[in-house]
Write a protein that holds these residues in place. Structure first.
Motif, mmCIF file in Angstrom:
data_model
loop_
_atom_site.group_PDB
_atom_site.id
_atom_site.type_symbol
_atom_site.label_atom_id
_atom_site.label_comp_id
_atom_site.label_asym_id
_atom_site.label_seq_id
_atom_site.Cartn_x
_atom_site.Cartn_y
_atom_site.Cartn_z
ATOM 1 N N LEU A 197 1.008 -1.212 -0.202
ATOM 2 C CA LEU A 197 -0.260 -0.274 0.159
ATOM 3 C C LEU A 197 0.958 1.053 0.003
ATOM 4 C CD1 LEU A 197 -2.744 -0.571 2.761
ATOM 5 C CD2 LEU A 197 -3.022 -0.397 -0.280
ATOM 6 N N LEU A 198 2.014 1.184 1.242
ATOM 7 C CA LEU A 198 2.786 2.597 0.519
ATOM 8 C C LEU A 198 3.168 3.014 -0.421
ATOM 9 C CD1 LEU A 198 4.253 2.185 4.118
ATOM 10 C CD2 LEU A 198 3.046 3.867 4.153
ATOM 11 N N LEU A 199 4.458 1.108 -1.305
ATOM 12 C CA LEU A 199 4.222 1.837 -2.381
ATOM 13 C C LEU A 199 3.672 2.017 -4.082
ATOM 14 C CD1 LEU A 199 6.817 1.287 -4.562
ATOM 15 C CD2 LEU A 199 5.231 -1.241 -5.145
ATOM 16 N N LEU A 200 2.076 2.114 -3.381
ATOM 17 C CA LEU A 200 1.490 2.072 -4.134
ATOM 18 C C LEU A 200 1.019 3.885 -4.024
ATOM 19 C CD1 LEU A 200 -1.264 1.321 -5.820
ATOM 20 C CD2 LEU A 200 -2.591 1.548 -4.099
ATOM 21 N N THR A 201 1.333 4.761 -1.931
ATOM 22 C CA THR A 201 0.902 5.501 -2.260
ATOM 23 C C THR A 201 2.023 5.992 -3.040
ATOM 24 O OG1 THR A 201 0.521 4.527 0.017
ATOM 25 C CG2 THR A 201 0.519 7.100 0.003
ATOM 26 N N LEU A 202 3.554 5.583 -3.014
ATOM 27 C CA LEU A 202 4.431 6.595 -3.071
ATOM 28 C C LEU A 202 4.534 6.386 -5.211
ATOM 29 C CD1 LEU A 202 6.917 8.199 -2.661
ATOM 30 C CD2 LEU A 202 8.166 5.861 -3.514
ATOM 31 N N ALA A 203 3.676 6.101 -5.680
ATOM 32 C CA ALA A 203 3.348 5.899 -6.836
ATOM 33 C C ALA A 203 2.612 6.899 -7.435
ATOM 34 C CB ALA A 203 3.580 4.475 -7.499
ATOM 35 N N ILE A 204 1.590 6.486 -6.857
ATOM 36 C CA ILE A 204 0.247 8.034 -7.370
ATOM 37 C C ILE A 204 1.211 9.178 -6.771
ATOM 38 C CG2 ILE A 204 -1.537 8.563 -6.979
ATOM 39 C CD1 ILE A 204 -2.538 5.648 -6.953
ATOM 40 N N VAL A 205 2.133 9.785 -6.019
ATOM 41 C CA VAL A 205 2.358 11.169 -5.149
ATOM 42 C C VAL A 205 3.877 11.237 -6.347
ATOM 43 C CG1 VAL A 205 3.664 12.467 -4.237
ATOM 44 C CG2 VAL A 205 1.663 10.835 -3.356
ATOM 45 N N THR A 206 4.064 10.408 -7.238
ATOM 46 C CA THR A 206 5.087 10.446 -8.218
ATOM 47 C C THR A 206 4.461 11.558 -9.255
ATOM 48 O OG1 THR A 206 6.109 8.675 -7.549
ATOM 49 C CG2 THR A 206 6.776 9.770 -9.500
ATOM 50 N N PRO A 207 3.354 11.420 -10.123
ATOM 51 C CA PRO A 207 2.639 11.958 -11.519
ATOM 52 C C PRO A 207 2.781 13.435 -10.558
ATOM 53 C CG PRO A 207 1.238 10.147 -11.211
ATOM 54 C CD PRO A 207 2.339 9.839 -9.696
ATOM 55 N N ALA A 208 2.118 13.836 -9.568
ATOM 56 C CA ALA A 208 1.635 15.255 -8.989
ATOM 57 C C ALA A 208 2.871 15.534 -8.383
ATOM 58 C CB ALA A 208 0.967 14.986 -7.586
ATOM 59 N N GLU A 209 3.935 15.432 -8.463
ATOM 60 C CA GLU A 209 5.492 16.059 -8.111
ATOM 61 C C GLU A 209 6.107 16.178 -9.217
ATOM 62 O OE1 GLU A 209 7.114 16.283 -6.565
ATOM 63 O OE2 GLU A 209 7.241 16.250 -4.499
ATOM 64 N N LEU A 210 5.917 15.478 -9.898
ATOM 65 C CA LEU A 210 6.712 15.141 -11.822
ATOM 66 C C LEU A 210 5.165 16.515 -12.484
ATOM 67 C CD1 LEU A 210 7.258 11.873 -12.478
ATOM 68 C CD2 LEU A 210 8.437 13.704 -11.457
ATOM 69 N N SER A 211 4.153 16.567 -12.396
ATOM 70 C CA SER A 211 3.196 17.505 -13.087
ATOM 71 C C SER A 211 3.098 16.836 -14.021
ATOM 72 C CB SER A 211 3.532 18.861 -12.967
ATOM 73 O OG SER A 211 3.669 19.872 -13.824
ATOM 74 N N VAL A 321 -4.666 5.025 2.223
ATOM 75 C CA VAL A 321 -4.447 4.310 1.815
ATOM 76 C C VAL A 321 -3.131 4.077 2.473
ATOM 77 C CG1 VAL A 321 -3.056 3.161 -0.391
ATOM 78 C CG2 VAL A 321 -5.808 4.560 -0.096
ATOM 79 N N GLY A 322 -2.304 5.422 2.637
ATOM 80 C CA GLY A 322 -1.155 4.978 2.949
ATOM 81 C C GLY A 322 -1.050 4.964 4.949
ATOM 82 N N LEU A 323 -2.142 5.354 5.111
ATOM 83 C CA LEU A 323 -2.171 5.251 6.935
ATOM 84 C C LEU A 323 -2.617 3.735 6.424
ATOM 85 C CD1 LEU A 323 -3.886 8.515 7.983
ATOM 86 C CD2 LEU A 323 -1.980 8.357 8.722
ATOM 87 N N SER A 324 -3.496 3.148 5.666
ATOM 88 C CA SER A 324 -3.683 1.426 6.344
ATOM 89 C C SER A 324 -2.542 0.936 6.057
ATOM 90 C CB SER A 324 -5.108 1.380 5.592
ATOM 91 O OG SER A 324 -5.411 1.987 4.285
#
Lengths: 335, 407
Positions: A197-211, A321-324
């Protein structure tokens, strides 16, 4: 200062310059590969892989226009700040089995802070450019930044915390320690799920970081005509493009180090110089896979979200997701 | 406490607009408070150009009013001239006209779907739908010789016949679109990320659609069962039973939002396939032109006197052409009214209280064609100042002109 430490100092400067140049080049190459792959997925031919280089050189010879109602020193300073801060992150990342240039106990915390600086630079640059479009873009970038920070930090903190529980006394937020002890090895089945779940969280944060789509709202070409970057041209725009390319490497590397730090050389019983070569090639291969899933595939498969939708997606859904993930890992430890 | 707003202009040049058109938005935060339209940057004076051309030459002009509706405008124009001069069109020509018009509808709706996806930042769907559109363009090229601006329509019939060799290829393309319907449905109507951006966005109620006299898919998506092919059947449509498509056929409810406009257009693609199928199954034999010799036709038109109106349901809505022939080489009056002219005002209720992010998709949702619609901008040549006429001034000018004509 003794002769030895001066030599090390000079060597470190030399290494830093090398890493910066190689990092920029790798970023541009991966950007080219990303564009080519996205084009093939959309059944287009796509530009050649060297296109980002051509774009960069073309932008460098273009006129650098500063709008009349902009604040010049902020407007010109923002792209430099963005590039410098992203390149600084490169010095803290271990590539394969090559140790990072700088190492300390709180690398990961530092990286989390350094990652926000390009976004802050974009916001100040956008606000100082004196355009309505850029102002809307900058507002969106701020909202987005506030939204994705919580899930991103959750991921980082949980990994460090779990590592601390497993090996008390270790410098848990140093990337070397994290990459030496992958999360998958120290948790049970429930924690494994949490780590996923944490991996998923990081993977979905990436598109926003890269805009990039679906979280490219600050730039949103069809809405804001480039939004936050609308007034930027020439050299300044080129610097922003570079910092974005480097950021791609940084975010990909972060995923690799936190979740897939495995090396190939020990498996093949290689040592010495050859091991370094094999490991770094393997590292770039992993980077390619990660960028394909975190950037290319996501941006091909989704439509752009609205700012409230994106904010809800990060602050509520992804944080949950991250907190779970955190909860699962905690339960796993207690059991 | 008053809400502080700021102004943001979209257009005349903007990435989400294919043609010059200005929107002046009053915005607070990300919400639109009010919007003002300022068209007038794309008037080409086509009706003026027609003043020293004969009727057959005008068909060429009519075709170029719009790049996408390049069958609809000549269709309506030819019907107007035939109506004025009392020319009968052979049945085979009527069927071929309808086949071309419906093929155009397929290509127009799929093109629109691609543009809508691009406005949402969904480029993959743009490329997918334009790839699907290629097939119908290839077919149109085979039938007419051109991918757009078909050059098919002629006063009293059509210029090219559809022969036996063409039929298998037409059937093949129709089969392709029956399969493609499934793809389009999956991509547009079942995709969560498109639904997220289009449901409950840009709503126009049934009442608004009636009051603002919206036409075409824009009106039908709000539940107005309005379709020239259904209400006043003409040409080969009279032999068929065509029903106006409203979104409740698919989803069981009418919301009048952008999603409903997508539904209507996707279903109309399939309806067009069925119409073409019916046409090639029942294609009558016979002539394709009532008068094959153009010189002779022009001679007839030169002596004709009278007024004619031609209506056609273009992909974007009803198009009306009015022609007045007065025993001369050139028609005395030619007036073309494109569907976007009617749908323009639909933007006001749609854009009210929407977010900035919704502007591109809501603007694109009526499938605007600014070039077709744009009327005229008054510019003082001495001061180069633009002028906007108010309603009262327009009525005054109209009364003056009527008096002048009556005299």
């Amino acid at each position: 200062m003794s002769g030895g430490s001066i030599l090390i100092f000079i060597l470190k400067i030399f290494a830093a310059v090398t890493i910066a140049i190689l990092g920029i080049m790798a970023g541009l190459i991966y950007k080219g590969i990303d564009r080519k792959l996205a084009a093939r997925l959309q059944s287009r031919v796509g530009p050649p892989v060297r296109q980002p280089f051509l774009d960069f050189f073309k932008l460098m010879i273009k006129e650098n226009i500063v709008p009349e109602n902009a604040i010049p020193w902020i407007f010109n300073g923002a792209p430099v700040l963005a590039l410098v801060s992203t390149i600084t992150i490169l010095f803290y990342i271990p590539y394969g089995s090559i140790p990072a240039l700088f190492e300390n106990s709180g690398d990961l915390i530092l990286i989390a802070y350094l990652l926000t600086i390009p976004a802050v630079a974009l916001v100040t640059g956008g606000f100082s450019s004196g355009s309505t479009y850029a102002s809307i873009g900058a507002q969106r970038e701020m909202v987005l930044m506030i939204s994705y920070e919580l899930p991103l930090v959750t991921t980082i903190i949980v990994l460090g915390w779990r590592l601390n529980l497993a090996f008390p006394g270790l410098k848990v937020f140093s990337l070397a320690a994290l990459s030496a002890n992958p999360i998958w090895g120290i948790v049970g089945p429930l924690g494994f799920l949490g780590a996923l779940l944490l991996l998923l969280t990081l993977a979905i944060v990436t598109p926003a970081e890269l805009s990039i789509v679906p979280f490219d709202l600050p730039e949103a070409e069809t809405e804001l005509a480039g939004g936050i970057l609308v007034e930027y041209s020439g050299r300044n725009l080129a610097l922003f493009e570079l910092s974005n390319a480097v950021k791609m490497i940084v975010m990909g590397s972060l995923t690799i180090i936190l979740f897939f730090p495995y090396n190939l050389a020990p498996l093949l019983h290689l040592t010495g110089f050859l091991a370094y070569i094999v490991d770094i090639l393997f590292f770039f291969f992993k980077l390619f896979i990660v960028i394909f899933f975190e950037a290319t595939l996501i941006r091909v498969a989704l439509a752009r979200l609205k700012i409230d939708q994106a904010s809800i997606a990060y602050l509520i859904i992804l944080s949950t997701v991250g907190l779970s993930g955190l909860l699962l890992i905690a339960i796993d430890y207690i059991i | 406490m008053s809400i502080s707003t700021y102004k943001i202009p979209i257009g005349p040049i903007h990435p989400s607009l294919a043609e010059p058109m200005t929107f002046n938005f009053e915005i607070s935060g990300e919400r639109i408070q009010s919007v003002d339209l300022a068209p007038g940057d794309n008037h080409r004076g086509i009706e003026f150009m027609a003043r020293n051309r004969n009727v057959v030459q005008i068909i060429y002009l009519a075709e170029r009013i719009c790049g996408i509706c390049s069958a609809s405008h000549p269709f309506a124009f030819c019907r107007a001239v035939e109506n004025a001069a009392g020319i009968e069109v052979p049945p085979r020509a009527e069927y071929i006209r309808v086949i071309i018009a419906e093929l155009e509808r397929i290509h127009s709706h799929i093109l629109w779907a691609g543009i809508a996806a691009e406005e949402l930042g969904f480029n993959s769907v743009l490329y997918l739908s334009w790839k699907v559109r290629e097939e119908v363009l290839d077919l149109l090229e085979m039938l007419t010789g051109n991918r757009i601006n078909y050059g098919m329509y002629m006063v009293g019939g059509v210029r090219r016949d559809i022969t036996e060799e063409h039929i298998p290829q037409i059937r093949k393309t129709l089969e392709y679109y029956k399969d493609a319907y499934q793809t389009l449905e999956d991509v547009f109507l079942k995709d969560p990320s498109i639904a997220l951006r289009t449901k409950n966005v840009g709503i126009m109620t049934y009442e608004d659609a009636l009051h603002l006299a919206s036409v075409g898919p824009t009106a039908r998506a709000s539940g107005v069962k309005k379709d020239v092919r259904q209400d006043q059947p003409y040409s080969a449509y009279a032999d068929m039973d065509i029903k106006a498509i409203t979104p409740d056929i698919y989803s069981g409810e009418v919301n009048g939002d952008v999603f409903d406009r997508i539904i209507v257009r996707i279903l109309e693609v399939f309806q067009s396939v069925q119409i073409i199928e019916h046409c090639i199954d029942n294609l009558p034999d016979g002539e394709i032109l009532s008068e094959p010799k153009i010189i002779k036709l022009l001679g007839v038109l030169k002596k004709a006197k009278g007024e004619g109106v031609g209506r056609h349901e273009a992909p974007r809505g009803e198009v009306i052409h009015y022609v007045k022939l007065n025993e001369s080489e050139n028609p005395e009056v030619w007036k073309a009214r494109a569907p976007t002219y009617n749908n323009l005002m639909s933007w006001l209720p749609m854009l009210q209280r929407q977010e900035v992010a919704d502007i591109p998709i809501v603007v694109a949702s009526i499938d605007p064609c600014i070039g077709c619609m744009d009327r005229v901008t008054l510019v003082d040549s001495n001061t180069s100042k633009e002028q906007v006429l108010t309603r009262e001034e327009l009525i005054k000018l109209s009364i003056e002109k009527t008096r002048r004509i009556l005299r």
